[in-house]
Design a protein around this motif. Structure first.
Motif: not given
Length: 214
Positions: A185, A189, A193
């Motif tokens: 995870r 992420r 980004e």
């Protein structure tokens, strides 16, 4: 304590594959002395029940390895896996095993308590699995589906065996699984980004940046 780990391991395993822990629990209860299911759960050792579970397991193993079909299977299993987790926790936590010879008060406090606990555990694992699979399929063009599915099946079997034969290993396996999930995870992420920044940099390199008005 050990019976809680037994139930937790079996319910978590059911979140990955609904039929592995139930089939293993029933088979060991029918043909060995390793597991003795408590009153009310003896039906898991019935020959017809074991046959149905074996057929469903084969269908699950095949369907879960085909990209696209695995998503449909996950939708169907949204009900099956939590239900299997409840049964696995309820039966497993109250069973006498090679390690747990006298299940404690929690297992006998009322079948709905361990069953509800198992439903929630299996549902959480199933949700994580169902959310991860489309991402893996998209990033690997479907090639990752059979590999990940095989790993999930192996994990489900290993968790089930650990739950019944060495419950303390369940803690180690769950900790390792949680660490891997958190790392995945976090990387996802970070990539999400970084994607807008990479797109902006590419646009500037190709002369697509903002222009100064005349």
């Amino acid at each position: 304590m050990l019976e809680l780990l037994t139930g937790t391991g079996l319910a978590t395993a059911a979140g990955l594959n609904a039929y592995v822990p139930l089939l293993l629990l029933g088979a060991l209860g029918r043909w060995t002395d390793v597991v003795s299911p408590p009153g009310g759960w003896e039906w898991l050792t019935n020959g017809w029940v074991l046959t149905v579970l074996a057929v469903l397991l084969v269908l699950e193993v095949v369907a879960d390895k085909v990209p696209g079909v695995d998503h449909v299977n996950d939708v169907v299993q949204s009900v099956v896996r939590p239900g299997a987790g409840g049964i696995a926790f309820g039966a497993g936590a109250a069973s006498q095993t090679a390690v747990v010879t006298d299940p404690g008060a929690f297992a006998g406090s009322g079948q709905w308590v361990p069953v509800a606990t198992g439903v929630l555990l299996a549902l959480a694992v199933h949700a994580a699995k169902a959310l991860a699979r489309p991402v893996v399929n998209a990033t690997t063009f479907g090639l990752g589906a059979p590999v990940l599915s095989a790993a999930e099946d192996a994990t489900s079997l290993s968790l089930s065996l650990a739950a019944l034969l060495a419950p303390l290993l369940v803690l180690v396996m769950l900790a390792a699984g949680g660490a891997l999930w958190w790392r995945w995870r976090r990387r996802r992420r970070a990539r999400a980004e970084a994607a807008p920044q990479d797109a902006t940099s590419a646009q500037v390199r190709h002369g697509g940046g903002a222009t100064t008005p005349p």
